[in-house]
Design a protein around this motif. Structure first.
Motif, PDB file in Angstrom:
ATOM      1  N   GLU A   1      34.187  43.897  64.576  1.00  0.00           N
ATOM      2  CA  GLU A   1      33.749  43.023  64.882  1.00  0.00           C
ATOM      3  C   GLU A   1      33.327  41.805  65.668  1.00  0.00           C
ATOM      4  O   GLU A   1      31.714  41.675  65.236  1.00  0.00           O
ATOM      5  CB  GLU A   1      34.998  42.173  64.309  1.00  0.00           C
ATOM      6  CG  GLU A   1      35.618  42.985  62.627  1.00  0.00           C
ATOM      7  CD  GLU A   1      36.618  42.261  61.905  1.00  0.00           C
ATOM      8  OE1 GLU A   1      37.464  41.306  61.997  1.00  0.00           O
ATOM      9  OE2 GLU A   1      35.693  41.519  60.965  1.00  0.00           O
TER      10      GLU A   1
ATOM     11  N   HIS B   1      46.349  46.297  62.576  1.00  0.00           N
ATOM     12  CA  HIS B   1      44.988  46.667  61.628  1.00  0.00           C
ATOM     13  C   HIS B   1      43.648  47.300  61.900  1.00  0.00           C
ATOM     14  O   HIS B   1      43.779  46.658  63.111  1.00  0.00           O
ATOM     15  CB  HIS B   1      44.731  46.316  60.614  1.00  0.00           C
ATOM     16  CG  HIS B   1      44.935  44.349  60.729  1.00  0.00           C
ATOM     17  ND1 HIS B   1      44.846  43.944  61.087  1.00  0.00           N
ATOM     18  CD2 HIS B   1      42.760  44.276  60.790  1.00  0.00           C
ATOM     19  CE1 HIS B   1      44.922  42.320  61.109  1.00  0.00           C
ATOM     20  NE2 HIS B   1      42.607  42.939  61.551  1.00  0.00           N
TER      21      HIS B   1
ATOM     22  N   HIS C   1      38.994  47.597  62.341  1.00  0.00           N
ATOM     23  CA  HIS C   1      37.647  47.796  61.811  1.00  0.00           C
ATOM     24  C   HIS C   1      36.820  48.684  62.136  1.00  0.00           C
ATOM     25  O   HIS C   1      37.148  48.413  63.594  1.00  0.00           O
ATOM     26  CB  HIS C   1      37.380  45.943  62.177  1.00  0.00           C
ATOM     27  CG  HIS C   1      38.254  44.357  61.484  1.00  0.00           C
ATOM     28  ND1 HIS C   1      37.865  43.983  60.249  1.00  0.00           N
ATOM     29  CD2 HIS C   1      39.421  44.338  62.143  1.00  0.00           C
ATOM     30  CE1 HIS C   1      38.790  43.428  59.924  1.00  0.00           C
ATOM     31  NE2 HIS C   1      40.047  43.713  61.494  1.00  0.00           N
TER      32      HIS C   1
ATOM     33  N   HIS D   1      43.000  45.579  66.137  1.00  0.00           N
ATOM     34  CA  HIS D   1      43.839  43.672  66.065  1.00  0.00           C
ATOM     35  C   HIS D   1      45.094  43.630  65.951  1.00  0.00           C
ATOM     36  O   HIS D   1      45.653  44.194  65.012  1.00  0.00           O
ATOM     37  CB  HIS D   1      43.374  42.787  64.617  1.00  0.00           C
ATOM     38  CG  HIS D   1      41.982  42.700  65.226  1.00  0.00           C
ATOM     39  ND1 HIS D   1      41.033  41.982  63.652  1.00  0.00           N
ATOM     40  CD2 HIS D   1      41.559  42.502  65.935  1.00  0.00           C
ATOM     41  CE1 HIS D   1      39.910  41.974  64.447  1.00  0.00           C
ATOM     42  NE2 HIS D   1      39.948  41.995  65.564  1.00  0.00           N
TER      43      HIS D   1
ATOM     44  N   THR E   1      39.203  37.094  60.447  1.00  0.00           N
ATOM     45  CA  THR E   1      38.092  37.046  59.776  1.00  0.00           C
ATOM     46  C   THR E   1      38.008  37.840  58.650  1.00  0.00           C
ATOM     47  O   THR E   1      37.187  38.094  57.911  1.00  0.00           O
ATOM     48  CB  THR E   1      37.809  38.405  61.631  1.00  0.00           C
ATOM     49  OG1 THR E   1      38.490  39.262  61.108  1.00  0.00           O
ATOM     50  CG2 THR E   1      37.898  38.059  62.377  1.00  0.00           C
TER      51      THR E   1
HETATM   52 ZN   LIG Z   1      41.317  42.258  61.974  1.00  0.00          ZN
END
Ligand SMILES: [Zn+2]
Length: 261
Positions: free
Chosen positions: A130, A124, A126, A143, A210
């Motif tokens: 992050e 997935h 972000h 990730h 996260t």
């Molecule tokens: Zn993630």
């Protein structure tokens, strides 16, 4: 007589009205109890621990972190990570879970990390990143989530910077747009090795998920070399995810970060 009647009437009206109000208040409280975490406003990361009371979100070993090169410990152990993706990994489906765009894989692909086998589950995205490297935030972070038979997690993290377009990223985005709560079956093969940076050296540390429940004892492997995707690719992904779907940097506390070359 009329006066008494009207007094009784108005009294009962007040009682009825206040009961209704109480009912309304109860409903509001109940709705609040079930409110779901997000990246904005009253349910943003700062409030996750209030929303998910039994989670690790207020733990001392959380992710993401700011990785500062001069504070890492260099170790000659990049070989401790063995990525065994097949050239024909089966992409099962894409889901918009309301927090990110997630691609799920059929079982079969795995990595070996520190002599333990972890199976690839999903990837997935972000935006922006992050993890922060030497104070620098990247436009996108991918990730790749892996789980061992004993339910331990290892997440591979790939940072993305803007430049030329990536063919593999185009392939992922060919299944967009997808609205929140929806999924699409895919059942096509891809060679995930093409997604990884050429230089396989990486940072490693012990952190957490996260997103709630922010479970700790997650092995983090963050590749030092970012991959390159185009601005259009960044923007297309952004259009399909909640704005700023990242958690801010968490304190390192007494943890060590390794640079594995
Ligand atoms: Zn993630």
């Amino acid at each position: 007589m009329n006066k008494i009647l009207s007094t009784i009437l108005s009294l009962s009206l007040i009682v009825m009205f206040s009961c209704k109000n109480q009912e309304k208040e109860e409903k509001v409280t109940k709705a609040e109890e079930h409110k779901h975490w997000s990246y904005q406003g009253e349910t943003s990361p700062e409030h996750w621990i209030e929303i998910e009371k039994n989670s690790d979100c207020d733990g001392k070993r959380q992710s993401p972190i700011n990785i500062i090169d001069i504070n890492t410990i260099s170790v000659d152990s990049a070989k401790g990570l063995n990525i065994l993706y097949s050239p024909e990994t089966i992409l099962n489906k894409v889901v918009n879970n309301g927090h990110s765009i997630q691609f799920d894989f059929n079982s079969g692909d795995s990595i070996v990390y520190k002599n333990e086998v972890f199976h690839l589950k999903q990837i997935h995205f972000h935006e922006s990143s992050e993890h922060i490297i030497n104070g620098v935030k990247y436009p996108t972070e991918i990730h790749l989530v892996h789980q061992s038979d004993s339910k331990k997690l290892t997440v591979l993290s790939i940072l993305c910077m803007e430049g030329q377009e990536s063919q593999l990223f185009e392939f992922f985005e060919s299944f967009l747009p997808i609205e929140s709560g929806q999924f699409k079956n895919i059942d096509k093969t891809i060679d995930l090795m093409n997604l990884l940076p050429e230089d396989k050296s990486f940072y490693s540390y012990s952190g957490s998920l996260t997103t709630p429940p922010c479970t700790e004892n997650v092995n983090w492997v963050v590749f030092k070399q970012p991959i390159i995707i185009s601005l259009e690719e960044v923007l297309k992904l952004k259009d399909n995810m909640p704005i700023n779907n990242y958690r801010n940097e968490q304190p390192l506390n007494d943890r060590k970060v390794y640079y594995n070359y």
